[in-house]
Design a protein around this motif. Structure first.
Motif, mmCIF file in Angstrom:
data_model
loop_
_atom_site.group_PDB
_atom_site.id
_atom_site.type_symbol
_atom_site.label_atom_id
_atom_site.label_comp_id
_atom_site.label_asym_id
_atom_site.label_seq_id
_atom_site.Cartn_x
_atom_site.Cartn_y
_atom_site.Cartn_z
ATOM 1 N N GLU A 81 6.216 -0.536 1.684
ATOM 2 C CA GLU A 81 5.171 0.171 2.406
ATOM 3 C C GLU A 81 5.556 0.324 3.879
ATOM 4 O O GLU A 81 6.274 -0.522 4.432
ATOM 5 N N GLN A 85 1.543 0.379 8.457
ATOM 6 C CA GLN A 85 0.430 0.337 7.511
ATOM 7 C C GLN A 85 0.195 -1.087 7.017
ATOM 8 O O GLN A 85 -0.947 -1.520 6.837
ATOM 9 N N ASP A 88 -2.136 -3.444 9.079
ATOM 10 C CA ASP A 88 -3.592 -3.361 8.944
ATOM 11 C C ASP A 88 -4.145 -4.406 7.976
ATOM 12 O O ASP A 88 -5.360 -4.657 7.964
#
Length: 437
Positions: A81, A85, A88
């Protein structure tokens, strides 16, 4: 690992001889890697920052107890990923959480006795202690040497005047001392009674640069005038405090050269630089290779939040700095508010920078918060919020003896325990509250 005397002997030798040692022998390989990256393109910087951030996040989830308990990310997600991101999925973090369980933020494969332990000066009244390695210290220095190297500065080679906590001397000691390529001028000695000695030391040493607290550099600028100096300075490099427009104007009048202001923390979560031209400060620019800088709304204001791309020893992810300033998508920030230092008046009317009144090393083990208050000249009260119940007699003596040794010649000092230190209107806990009328 070593006693204090041996550490001081090693430190003296380091500063005395480092100017003559090749840089490749002084610094970790990552220092030179970062210096090369910073000379490269924005795309190469972004790619390396993303790669390093992914490494820090994977290390945290795999080996750091706090994140092992609180973050649920699979190995596949961590590997594939986008790292921004992934960020978060991590909770916000503050000083109190770290200090309540410090070891839980350290990679559990590492032995703390083999690491360097550094404590902040608690400039907002709430200190923190972190473990790090020489590699991490060298990485930090790479960013500073890159930015300040634009003026020709180098920590190990340049001849410079240093005015900070490491330069402070006791009231009965001389105001200045030479340590290798540095002239150390004590911030607590920048007063009229020492003016002749200060000017003589400056003109004998002839520094090319000034590296100082803004309050110390401004105090020097208020004490002497350009005609007192028999040399020119190439740049003034400010750190550890916010710089006010009045301070920058005074510093500019004395030295007549570029001024660079850095914003950084002991926690190594964020780093930014700003420049002052003709007494006016340009916006801060956060370093994207150093870490990820975010904002969160706290007390109705944009708080600065940071994550280092390099700290895999004690990773503090999404660390809330308790400093405020709106950071745009390009990393620019018009102004950073917080940690403003007040001055205190000693017995004879000298103004002492508040940053110098710090809690001693080891005290954060039993002190959660502290604040210095003054209601009359020459007297201060140190208010302490204990970490684990009331202080015992030995702890009170430890705190008070340290302050009396450093400041007993300037102030009458009392110590008082309180349940809490309330936040100011800006959402900060002030280190110094000056209530003189």
């Amino acid at each position: 690992m070593f006693d204090t005397g041996y550490k001081e002997w090693l430190q003296k030798g380091y500063y005395d001889y480092r100017a003559y040692v090749p840089s490749r022998l002084l610094y970790h390989a990552d220092y030179f890697h970062i210096r090369r990256l910073l000379e490269g393109s924005a795309d190469s910087i972004a790619a390396e920052a993303a790669r390093r951030l992914r490494h820090v996040l994977r290390t945290a989830v795999a080996w750091v107890p706090f994140y092992q308990r609180t973050v649920r990310l699979s190995a596949t997600e961590l590997a594939h990923e986008p790292p921004r991101q992934l960020l978060d999925s991590f909770p916000y973090l503050d000083k109190a959480q770290v200090m309540d369980c410090q070891r839980d933020f350290l990679d559990h494969r590492l032995d703390p006795s083999r690491l360097n332990y550094t404590t902040s000066e608690g400039s907002s009244g709430h200190g923190i202690g972190v473990w790090r390695t020489k590699r991490l210290a060298d990485i930090e220095k790479a960013f500073y040497n890159h930015e300040w190297g634009k003026f020709g500065f180098s920590f190990d080679k340049a001849r410079y005047l240093r005015m900070g906590s490491d330069a402070r001397r006791l009231t009965h000691e001389p105001c200045a001392a030479i340590s290798g390529n540095r002239l150390l001028l004590s911030p607590s000695h920048i007063f009229a009674q020492h003016k002749a000695a200060i000017v003589a030391a400056l003109n004998a040493f002839r520094p090319r640069f000034v590296h100082a607290y803004p309050s110390a550099a401004a105090s020097l600028a208020e004490l002497i005038v350009p005609g007192d100096l028999e040399f020119a300075v190439d740049a003034v490099l400010l750190a550890s405090e916010p710089a006010t427009p009045q301070q920058l104007a005074s510093i500019g009048r004395l030295f007549g050269c570029p001024v660079s202001i850095s914003y950084g923390l002991t926690e190594r979560s964020n780093l930014a630089f700003a420049a002052s031209v003709a007494g006016k400060c340009r916006p801060f620019q956060f370093e994207p290779l150093y870490g990820v800088t975010e904002n969160r709304c706290n007390y109705g204001r944009p708080e600065i939040v940071g994550t280092s791309c390099w700290n895999d020893v004690m990773p503090l992810i999404r660390y809330c700095t308790d400093d405020f300033g709106a950071v745009d998508a390009d990393g620019a920030c018009r102004a950073i508010h917080g940690r403003a230092q007040e001055f205190l008046l000693d017995r004879i009317g000298n103004r002492i920078p508040g940053l110098l009144l710090i809690v001693n090393d080891g005290a954060w083990d039993f002190v959660r918060l502290y604040q210095v208050r003054q209601t009359k000249p020459g007297a201060i009260t140190i208010f302490v919020v204990p970490r684990n119940g009331p202080l015992n007699a030995a702890q009170r003596k430890f705190l008070l003896d340290y302050q009396l040794k450093r400041w007993g010649g300037c102030f009458d000092i009392d110590l008082d325990e309180v349940a809490d230190i309330p936040l100011s209107a800006s959402g900060k806990r002030q280190l110094v509250v000056n209530e003189l009328r």
